[in-house]
Scaffold this motif. Structure first.
Motif, PDB file in Angstrom:
ATOM      1  N   ASN A  53     -14.952 -43.592 -71.211  1.00 17.95           N
ATOM      2  CA  ASN A  53     -14.661 -44.783 -72.080  1.00 17.95           C
ATOM      3  C   ASN A  53     -13.072 -45.172 -71.692  1.00 17.95           C
ATOM      4  OD1 ASN A  53     -16.795 -44.942 -73.941  1.00 17.95           O
ATOM      5  ND2 ASN A  53     -16.330 -42.977 -75.100  1.00 17.95           N
ATOM      6  N   PHE A  54     -12.377 -44.171 -71.320  1.00 21.87           N
ATOM      7  CA  PHE A  54     -11.060 -44.263 -70.757  1.00 21.87           C
ATOM      8  C   PHE A  54     -10.906 -45.221 -69.501  1.00 21.87           C
ATOM      9  CE2 PHE A  54      -6.993 -42.544 -69.119  1.00 21.87           C
ATOM     10  CZ  PHE A  54      -6.253 -42.780 -69.898  1.00 21.87           C
ATOM     11  N   LEU A  55     -11.740 -44.881 -68.774  1.00 22.17           N
ATOM     12  CA  LEU A  55     -11.467 -45.904 -67.453  1.00 22.17           C
ATOM     13  C   LEU A  55     -12.438 -47.104 -67.696  1.00 22.17           C
ATOM     14  CD1 LEU A  55     -11.717 -43.278 -64.730  1.00 22.17           C
ATOM     15  CD2 LEU A  55      -9.687 -44.032 -65.871  1.00 22.17           C
ATOM     16  N   GLY A  56     -13.260 -47.212 -68.515  1.00 29.51           N
ATOM     17  CA  GLY A  56     -14.041 -48.561 -68.500  1.00 29.51           C
ATOM     18  C   GLY A  56     -15.068 -48.592 -67.464  1.00 29.51           C
ATOM     19  N   ILE A  57     -15.647 -47.604 -67.088  1.00 27.23           N
ATOM     20  CA  ILE A  57     -16.710 -47.444 -65.936  1.00 27.23           C
ATOM     21  C   ILE A  57     -18.067 -46.886 -66.670  1.00 27.23           C
ATOM     22  CG2 ILE A  57     -15.065 -46.796 -64.207  1.00 27.23           C
ATOM     23  CD1 ILE A  57     -15.847 -43.827 -64.543  1.00 27.23           C
ATOM     24  N   THR A  58     -19.013 -47.018 -65.858  1.00 27.10           N
ATOM     25  CA  THR A  58     -20.349 -46.361 -66.563  1.00 27.10           C
ATOM     26  C   THR A  58     -20.749 -44.969 -65.782  1.00 27.10           C
ATOM     27  OG1 THR A  58     -21.384 -47.116 -64.299  1.00 27.10           O
ATOM     28  CG2 THR A  58     -21.457 -48.625 -66.186  1.00 27.10           C
ATOM     29  N   ALA A  59     -21.292 -44.128 -66.634  1.00 29.97           N
ATOM     30  CA  ALA A  59     -21.683 -42.849 -66.543  1.00 29.97           C
ATOM     31  C   ALA A  59     -22.127 -42.521 -65.012  1.00 29.97           C
ATOM     32  CB  ALA A  59     -22.270 -42.125 -67.440  1.00 29.97           C
ATOM     33  N   ALA A  60     -22.955 -43.436 -64.648  1.00 33.74           N
ATOM     34  CA  ALA A  60     -23.662 -43.438 -63.360  1.00 33.74           C
ATOM     35  C   ALA A  60     -22.742 -43.413 -62.204  1.00 33.74           C
ATOM     36  CB  ALA A  60     -24.769 -44.621 -63.182  1.00 33.74           C
ATOM     37  N   PRO A  79      -5.362 -38.013 -68.887  1.00 34.51           N
ATOM     38  CA  PRO A  79      -4.901 -37.048 -69.901  1.00 34.51           C
ATOM     39  C   PRO A  79      -5.733 -36.619 -70.899  1.00 34.51           C
ATOM     40  CG  PRO A  79      -3.667 -39.058 -70.204  1.00 34.51           C
ATOM     41  CD  PRO A  79      -4.741 -39.171 -68.870  1.00 34.51           C
ATOM     42  N   GLY A  80      -6.122 -35.394 -70.735  1.00 31.92           N
ATOM     43  CA  GLY A  80      -7.086 -34.921 -72.299  1.00 31.92           C
ATOM     44  C   GLY A  80      -8.472 -35.528 -71.914  1.00 31.92           C
ATOM     45  N   LYS A  81      -8.971 -36.074 -71.057  1.00 38.53           N
ATOM     46  CA  LYS A  81     -10.328 -36.553 -70.682  1.00 38.53           C
ATOM     47  C   LYS A  81     -10.968 -35.875 -69.883  1.00 38.53           C
ATOM     48  CE  LYS A  81      -8.772 -39.985 -73.312  1.00 38.53           C
ATOM     49  NZ  LYS A  81      -8.917 -39.944 -74.877  1.00 38.53           N
ATOM     50  N   GLY A  82     -11.734 -34.749 -70.339  1.00 39.64           N
ATOM     51  CA  GLY A  82     -12.561 -33.759 -69.376  1.00 39.64           C
ATOM     52  C   GLY A  82     -13.936 -34.239 -69.518  1.00 39.64           C
ATOM     53  N   GLY A  83     -14.359 -34.822 -70.658  1.00 41.15           N
ATOM     54  CA  GLY A  83     -15.861 -34.959 -70.865  1.00 41.15           C
ATOM     55  C   GLY A  83     -16.514 -36.210 -70.214  1.00 41.15           C
ATOM     56  N   ILE A  84     -17.633 -36.292 -69.561  1.00 43.47           N
ATOM     57  CA  ILE A  84     -17.904 -37.479 -69.225  1.00 43.47           C
ATOM     58  C   ILE A  84     -17.908 -38.600 -69.899  1.00 43.47           C
ATOM     59  CG2 ILE A  84     -20.014 -38.790 -68.166  1.00 43.47           C
ATOM     60  CD1 ILE A  84     -19.529 -36.925 -66.058  1.00 43.47           C
ATOM     61  N   ASP A  85     -18.338 -38.410 -71.167  1.00 42.04           N
ATOM     62  CA  ASP A  85     -18.042 -39.783 -72.054  1.00 42.04           C
ATOM     63  C   ASP A  85     -16.466 -40.067 -72.208  1.00 42.04           C
ATOM     64  OD1 ASP A  85     -20.690 -39.872 -72.476  1.00 42.04           O
ATOM     65  OD2 ASP A  85     -20.718 -38.741 -74.356  1.00 42.04           O
ATOM     66  N   ASP A  86     -15.811 -39.084 -72.171  1.00 45.17           N
ATOM     67  CA  ASP A  86     -14.283 -39.501 -72.253  1.00 45.17           C
ATOM     68  C   ASP A  86     -13.821 -40.143 -71.254  1.00 45.17           C
ATOM     69  OD1 ASP A  86     -14.465 -37.639 -74.719  1.00 45.17           O
ATOM     70  OD2 ASP A  86     -13.857 -35.989 -73.535  1.00 45.17           O
ATOM     71  N   VAL A  87     -14.190 -39.752 -69.978  1.00 44.18           N
ATOM     72  CA  VAL A  87     -13.673 -40.478 -68.831  1.00 44.18           C
ATOM     73  C   VAL A  87     -14.356 -41.906 -68.768  1.00 44.18           C
ATOM     74  CG1 VAL A  87     -13.553 -40.383 -66.395  1.00 44.18           C
ATOM     75  CG2 VAL A  87     -13.510 -38.411 -67.646  1.00 44.18           C
TER      76      VAL A  87
END
Length: 576
Positions: free
Chosen positions: A271-278, A261-269
RNA sequence: CGGGGCGUAGCGCAGCGGUAGCGUAUCUGCUUUGGGAGCAGAUGGUCGCCGGUUCGAUCCCGGCCGCCCCGACCA
């Protein structure tokens, strides 16, 4: 030249808006003065360095066999319509244009391919007349989006522009190599630490092109290089080897939707899901003259838009607005999912970075949801692949796989295998030995004279001011009379000044009635490579001091031997 | 083109509803003479332009022009 009769004012404080070191120091040294944004006047002192730089270019070009010409700066619209550049440059708003009294359109030339090709087509008919390389060193006009950094990026500037015409590709290779050699000689003589990198062909179109970059923090370009194998490229052009994938050897998981919810940006997602951007797949929606296109790449990477343009074969590219993204894909920005794209209607390209993507996270195609366990091969059907991710420091070199480095650089020169774009458009052809007609094969070459001069300041300065290389110093020698009020001192300094001049030395005589400190500060600020002090302590012993600007090294010589001592130091500086 | 900031002496800046000040530079005199000296005096400004509010505008408001920075791309 005596300072007392010269037109020169140094200033303690630079204009508050000056940012770049070269801008600040050239202004403080009284060498340049701003007239308007991106438009600078050169003072007598500034013009001397500028002319020296210009002369070096001219000498090396003459030596290389290129022939100097003078092409009009004021050029008619018709000429530019023949090549098709009027409309294009107009669109990019780079052209300064004006009307004559009959309301005909003219421009102030930003470069001269059309004019020179027109000159050559009227004179060259046979392969026997080729090759020929013509050049000029004249003022150019470009309505830069953002002029800045003093002489570094102006709207009016002095530029060397050269154009080679050959019968065939092999000829072009030779002409190009001759320019390359001349460029290296020029920048070496200017005392610059430079590197040559592969460049994008840009707006002019063409094949191979290389840029001469001066490494400096204020550079506007990013240069990618590999210390291990010597690979070098402009960031726009840089390729990389295969980056290690985060999903290597993983087994495929099922595709599941996860609420974000409300997590559109890469960084948001992330942080929210606890994964790496890669771990993520980014979906970017672009708009071009051919319609929408979606670019897919790994979440930790950035798009190199120049590369993407090439992959898509389009001229203009811009990210689509939020509304347009939604209209084109049916999903809001931040939640676009590759598996939910209307593939039949949209053009989709994927970067090599996600070639084997397994268990990735990406948009679910609806607001506030993403999907995990995304397997590209299984969940989407990519038809076009390309490499358009921007290189990062540490990425593997495309040639040898060792880590790449990125540095800032100033583009002082550009050489370019142009091909037949202009010779075809403007009808510049030659007849070969079989009697067949072919368009001449062209190369185009450019060097910014003022920018080269400013780059030398960027690379050679210290806390006290400019440290000119001997070749570009406005004067090589500053002769400083420490106490002109004292008759013996004044007479000795006058005599030495005459002797230096008669010996053909390039000397500037500070004969002003100022305290020594003022003169030292000014000499250091302006950056004369050699300073000769007459007066004071040493003079009492019948000596003069000879100071090397670079490191303030001082040596003394008897008054009678001053000329020889200056010659010796000058020879040292010439030697490096 | 979008966002932000700034236009006051040659340069760098302060100020503020009652028609302007500091530093520096410049000029004069004295003094000083090896790293931007000191003292005393002086010159220098339509306070970017136009309009509005006000008894009164450099100051407040609006518009314009100029200049600088960031962005024009990553979701």
């Amino acid at each position: 030249m005596r300072w007392s009769r010269y037109f020169l004012q140094t200033v303690r404080e630079a204009p508050g808006d000056a940012e770049a070191v070269s801008h600040i120091l050239l202004t403080r040294a009284g060498m340049i003065r701003r007239l308007a944004a991106g438009i600078y006047s050169l003072t007598p002192l500034g013009l001397r360095s500028h002319r020296k730089c210009e002369r070096i270019v001219r000498e090396e070009m003459d030596r290389s066999g290129a022939l100097e010409v003078e092409l009009p700066i004021l050029q008619p619209r018709e000429l530019w319509e023949e090549s098709g550049r009027w409309e294009r440059y107009e669109r990019e708003e780079i052209l300064f244009h004006l009307k004559d009294r009959k309301a005909g359109d003219y421009c102030l030339a930003p470069t001269a391919e059309e004019a020179v090709t027109t000159m050559v087509r009227a004179g060259v008919t046979s392969y026997r007349q080729l090759p020929v390389t013509l050049y000029q060193i004249r003022t150019k006009f470009r309505d830069e989006i953002r002029p800045r950094f003093g002489l570094m990026r102006g709207r009016e500037f002095l530029m060397y522009d050269g154009y080679s015409f050959d019968a065939g590709e092999e000829g072009l290779d030779r002409s190009y190599a001759a320019q390359d050699a001349a460029y290296r000689a020029i920048f070496r003589r200017c005392g610059l630490d430079f590197t040559v990198v592969q460049a994008d062909s840009g707006a002019i179109g063409g094949t191979a092109s290389e840029e001469f970059m001066v490494l400096a923090d204020t550079g506007e370009d990013a240069v990618v290089s590999c210390a291990a194998c010597g690979y070098g490229a402009n960031l726009e052009k840089a390729e990389t080897g295969r980056r290690p994938a985060p999903w290597r050897d993983e087994t495929e998981a099922p595709l599941v939707e996860v609420p974000t919810p409300g997590k559109g940006g890469i960084d948001d997602v992330v942080n929210f899901l606890g994964i790496t951007a890669a771990r993520m797949i980014k979906c970017l929606v672009y708009e071009s003259e051919q319609g929408y296109a979606v670019a897919l790449l790994r979440g930790d990477l950035e798009v190199n838009e120049v590369a993407l343009k090439h992959v898509l074969g389009v001229e203009h590219l811009a990210l689509a607005s939020e509304e347009k993204v939604e209209r084109a894909t049916g999903a809001p920005v931040g939640y676009v999912g590759p598996h939910k794209l209307p593939w039949e209607k949209l053009r989709v390209v994927a970067d090599e970075s996600i070639r084997d993507a397994v268990n990735a996270v990406t948009g679910a195609g609806r607001r506030d949801w993403h999907v995990a366990g995304f397997v590209l091969r299984r969940d989407a059907k990519v038809e076009q692949w390309g490499s358009f991710a921007q290189a990062r420091a540490g990425d593997p070199c495309p040639r040898c796989g060792k880590p790449l480095a990125i540095a800032r650089g100033i583009e002082v020169g550009h050489i370019f295998k142009l091909g037949t774009k202009y010779s075809k458009a403007l009808g510049c052809a030659y007849t070969d030995e079989k009697g067949e007609s072919h368009p001449a094969v062209m190369g185009t070459y450019g060097i910014g004279v003022g920018r080269t001069m400013a780059s030398a300041v960027e690379q050679h300065h210290d806390g006290d001011g400019i440290v000119w290389p001997l070749s570009l110093a406005p004067f090589e020698i500053a002769l400083v009379s420490l106490n002109p009020a004292d008759a013996p001192t004044r007479e000795a300094a006058d005599a030495l000044y005459d002797a230096l001049r008669q010996a053909g030395m390039d000397v500037f005589y500070d004969d002003r009635d100022e305290r020594p400190g003022v003169k030292f500060k000014d000499a250091d600020l302006i950056g004369f490579p050699i300073r000769v002090n007459v007066g004071g302590r040493a003079f009492k012993e019948g000596q003069v001091e000879i100071v090397r600007r670079r490191d303030k090294n001082v040596r003394t010589a008897p008054l009678a031997g001053a000329l020889e001592a200056v010659r010796a130091l000058r020879a040292e500086l010439l030697g490096g």
